[in-house]
Design an enzyme around this catalytic site. Structure first.
Site, PDB file in Angstrom:
ATOM      1  N   GLU A  12      -6.770 -28.871 -54.314  1.00 33.64           N
ATOM      2  CA  GLU A  12      -7.512 -29.364 -55.490  1.00 33.64           C
ATOM      3  C   GLU A  12      -7.044 -29.721 -56.442  1.00 33.64           C
ATOM      4  OE1 GLU A  12     -10.365 -26.058 -53.790  1.00 33.64           O
ATOM      5  OE2 GLU A  12     -10.009 -25.899 -56.055  1.00 33.64           O
ATOM      6  N   CYS A  38      -6.510 -29.864 -64.214  1.00 37.78           N
ATOM      7  CA  CYS A  38      -6.205 -28.861 -63.602  1.00 37.78           C
ATOM      8  C   CYS A  38      -5.473 -28.911 -62.289  1.00 37.78           C
ATOM      9  CB  CYS A  38      -7.063 -27.891 -63.608  1.00 37.78           C
ATOM     10  SG  CYS A  38      -6.661 -26.592 -63.345  1.00 37.78           S
ATOM     11  N   CYS A  47      -1.634 -19.480 -52.376  1.00 32.88           N
ATOM     12  CA  CYS A  47      -1.388 -18.300 -53.010  1.00 32.88           C
ATOM     13  C   CYS A  47      -0.971 -16.648 -52.236  1.00 32.88           C
ATOM     14  CB  CYS A  47      -1.636 -18.069 -53.862  1.00 32.88           C
ATOM     15  SG  CYS A  47      -0.856 -17.107 -55.124  1.00 32.88           S
ATOM     16  N   CYS A  53      -4.693 -11.750 -55.204  1.00 30.80           N
ATOM     17  CA  CYS A  53      -5.755 -11.192 -56.162  1.00 30.80           C
ATOM     18  C   CYS A  53      -6.535 -10.910 -55.171  1.00 30.80           C
ATOM     19  CB  CYS A  53      -5.529 -12.608 -57.516  1.00 30.80           C
ATOM     20  SG  CYS A  53      -3.918 -12.265 -58.222  1.00 30.80           S
ATOM     21  N   CYS A  73     -10.250 -13.922 -55.824  1.00 32.08           N
ATOM     22  CA  CYS A  73      -9.661 -15.016 -56.234  1.00 32.08           C
ATOM     23  C   CYS A  73     -10.094 -15.415 -55.145  1.00 32.08           C
ATOM     24  CB  CYS A  73      -8.429 -15.296 -56.603  1.00 32.08           C
ATOM     25  SG  CYS A  73      -7.468 -16.843 -56.775  1.00 32.08           S
ATOM     26  N   CYS A 129     -10.459 -21.372 -59.750  1.00 36.68           N
ATOM     27  CA  CYS A 129      -9.707 -21.219 -58.142  1.00 36.68           C
ATOM     28  C   CYS A 129      -9.746 -21.495 -56.253  1.00 36.68           C
ATOM     29  CB  CYS A 129      -8.227 -20.517 -58.713  1.00 36.68           C
ATOM     30  SG  CYS A 129      -6.933 -20.466 -58.144  1.00 36.68           S
TER      31      CYS A 129
HETATM   32  N1  SAH Z   1      -1.475 -18.033 -60.456  1.00 35.33           N
HETATM   33  C1  SAH Z   1      -1.938 -18.127 -61.209  1.00 35.33           C
HETATM   34  C2  SAH Z   1      -2.835 -19.697 -61.914  1.00 35.33           C
HETATM   35  C3  SAH Z   1      -3.691 -20.349 -61.289  1.00 35.33           C
HETATM   36  S1  SAH Z   1      -5.537 -19.201 -60.760  1.00 35.33           S
HETATM   37  C4  SAH Z   1      -2.660 -16.985 -62.563  1.00 35.33           C
HETATM   38  O1  SAH Z   1      -3.094 -16.313 -61.363  1.00 35.33           O
HETATM   39  O2  SAH Z   1      -2.614 -17.403 -63.887  1.00 35.33           O
HETATM   40  C5  SAH Z   1      -6.228 -19.694 -62.474  1.00 35.33           C
HETATM   41  C6  SAH Z   1      -6.840 -18.132 -63.319  1.00 35.33           C
HETATM   42  O3  SAH Z   1      -7.979 -18.811 -63.044  1.00 35.33           O
HETATM   43  C7  SAH Z   1      -5.594 -17.400 -63.764  1.00 35.33           C
HETATM   44  O4  SAH Z   1      -6.386 -16.904 -64.805  1.00 35.33           O
HETATM   45  C8  SAH Z   1      -7.212 -16.547 -63.091  1.00 35.33           C
HETATM   46  O5  SAH Z   1      -6.869 -15.468 -62.788  1.00 35.33           O
HETATM   47  C9  SAH Z   1      -8.475 -17.518 -62.974  1.00 35.33           C
HETATM   48  N2  SAH Z   1      -8.931 -17.218 -61.906  1.00 35.33           N
HETATM   49  C10 SAH Z   1      -8.909 -17.365 -60.243  1.00 35.33           C
HETATM   50  N3  SAH Z   1      -9.792 -16.914 -59.233  1.00 35.33           N
HETATM   51  C11 SAH Z   1     -11.242 -16.548 -60.896  1.00 35.33           C
HETATM   52  C12 SAH Z   1     -12.694 -16.494 -60.235  1.00 35.33           C
HETATM   53  N4  SAH Z   1     -13.316 -15.825 -59.288  1.00 35.33           N
HETATM   54  N5  SAH Z   1     -13.533 -16.722 -61.689  1.00 35.33           N
HETATM   55  C13 SAH Z   1     -12.644 -16.543 -62.935  1.00 35.33           C
HETATM   56  N6  SAH Z   1     -10.561 -16.876 -63.137  1.00 35.33           N
HETATM   57  C14 SAH Z   1     -10.462 -17.210 -61.167  1.00 35.33           C
HETATM   58 FE1  SF4 Z   2      -2.985 -17.014 -57.038  1.00 33.47          FE
HETATM   59 FE2  SF4 Z   2      -5.241 -17.041 -57.119  1.00 33.47          FE
HETATM   60 FE3  SF4 Z   2      -4.084 -14.654 -58.568  1.00 33.47          FE
HETATM   61 FE4  SF4 Z   2      -3.459 -16.999 -59.493  1.00 33.47          FE
HETATM   62  S1  SF4 Z   2      -5.187 -16.233 -59.214  1.00 33.47           S
HETATM   63  S2  SF4 Z   2      -1.700 -15.918 -58.421  1.00 33.47           S
HETATM   64  S3  SF4 Z   2      -3.926 -18.450 -57.908  1.00 33.47           S
HETATM   65  S4  SF4 Z   2      -4.174 -14.930 -56.178  1.00 33.47           S
END
Ligand code: SAH
Ligand code: SF4
Length: 350
Positions: free
Chosen positions: A95, A108, A115, A119, A122, A336
């Site tokens: 997306e 974005c 991924c 995390c 996410c 994300c």
């Molecule tokens: N993998 C990279 C970039 C993609 S995620 C990273 O982790 O930085 C982009 C941002 O969205 C990151 O800061 C991530 O921690 C945040 N993010 C992911 N899931 C989220 C959620 N459920 N609520 C708020 N921020 C989130």
């Molecule tokens: Fe991957 Fe989501 Fe962690 Fe970013 S926040 S590194 S997209 S698992």
């Protein structure tokens, strides 16, 4: 696993000229094709009236294959936010989100389908890694955005960990920032690469001497909480990640952005705000607090408003600039990976 079809955005201009020559055409045709794609944002042979008709079809077929097919499109904020779920050549879904502000237009982009960093808060992390995107698949998301509005800023904050797909992300950054006809001509300073904290890759990026902004997704100032929120922290600890960020700051002179998703009773305690402020104080840095966007079935939620305000106040008390990120696109699964996660593969557009 088969690879995405070759596209001119995977190649530098000199390589495109060679590719065109190998197809039996004059080298300057590569410049013409590049100008259509990067300057006019078209890959349709019908638009390329400066090329002979037969040449157009042959060259576009070889060097401008269609990489993205829209699967779903959603908009909100009166059309100012527009999110697209794309189907790739092999059925993988990614997306991108286009956000129009009064003073800028931010795209974005996703760098991977899924991924592998896991995390737990996410949506993308939950699904695991499908594959890396090619440079052209990343650039194509921006070109699609350019057809709606002139894109001024790009953030690698869609699906995927950009520094785990280093080579293709770097190629994409070059195509985004090189001048037309090499690339789209967007300023390096307006491109932000967001990383979970892969230390060797941050160091490698610093050595490229680009002026792109680095965003580090910290989410906790201590290893105990970060080990849980960001599993890769078990490999590279908070102190090592911040050291790499400060090297990046020193080498590039760029302000580093620290991303911190505020999660109720998990990482929003006053002592964590104080620790965060003291770790960052004195650096060229900006803290972006993101109210957690809960993923379906998640045990976690966003911080209470009073707690969030207290967190901001304590970080700011260390002289560290801090803002709460606006939550554009919330009602369209803004965070994300949430749109892809909510769409079963195979569904039609709409
Ligand atoms: N993998 C990279 C970039 C993609 S995620 C990273 O982790 O930085 C982009 C941002 O969205 C990151 O800061 C991530 O921690 C945040 N993010 C992911 N899931 C989220 C959620 N459920 N609520 C708020 N921020 C989130
Ligand atoms: Fe991957 Fe989501 Fe962690 Fe970013 S926040 S590194 S997209 S698992």
């Amino acid at each position: 696993m088969s690879r995405p079809p070759r596209h001119l955005a995977d190649l530098e201009l000199a390589e495109r000229r060679r590719a065109v020559a190998e197809l039996g055409e004059r080298e300057f045709r590569a410049d013409q094709l590049s100008r259509h794609y990067f300057g006019r944002h078209t890959d349709s042979p019908d638009d390329m009236t400066d090329l002979p008709a037969a040449t157009r079809a042959a060259l576009a077929g070889e060097l401008l294959p269609r990489l993205l097919t829209p699967e779903r499109e959603l908009s909100c904020d009166d059309g100012a936010t527009r999110k697209t779920l794309w189907r790739l050549f092999d059925g993988a879904l990614v997306e991108s989100v286009l956000m129009k502000y009064p003073d800028r237009v931010t795209m974005c982009v996703s760098s991977q389908a899924g991924c592998g960093m896991g995390c737990p808060f996410c949506a993308t992390g939950q699904a695991g890694l499908t594959r890396n995107l090619s440079a052209a698949e990343i650039v194509a998301q921006v070109v699609a955005g350019e057809r709606h509005a002139r894109v001024s800023n790009i953030v690698f904050m869609g699906m995927g960990e950009p520094l785990a797909n280093y080579k293709n992300v770097l190629g994409a950054v070059r195509r985004m920032t090189d001048p037309v006809p090499s690339g789209l001509g967007i300023s390096q300073r307006s491109v932000t690469v967001s990383t979970v904290g892969l230390v060797p890759a941050i160091n490698r990026l610093a050595a490229e001497k680009l002026s792109v902004t680095l965003a580090v997704s910290l989410h906790a100032p201590d290893d105990e909480a970060r080990d849980e929120l960001v599993p890769v922290n078990r490999r590279w600890k908070v102190a090592e990640v911040l050291d790499a960020a400060w090297d990046y700051e020193a080498v590039t002179g760029r302000r580093v952005s620290i991303e911190y998703a505020l999660i109720r009773d998990v990482n929003d305690q006053p002592w964590r705000a104080d620790l965060l402020g003291s770790l960052l104080a004195g650096h060229l840095v900006h803290v972006n607090l993101i109210p957690l966007n809960p993923t379906p079935g998640s045990k976690w939620t966003a911080s209470r408003p009073g707690v969030q305000e207290e967190f901001v106040r304590r970080v700011a008390a260390h002289g560290v600039p801090v803002t709460v990120r606006d939550t554009r696109g919330r009602e369209i699964d803004g965070a994300c990976g949430q749109l892809a996660a909510s769409t079963a593969p195979g569904r039609a557009v709409g």
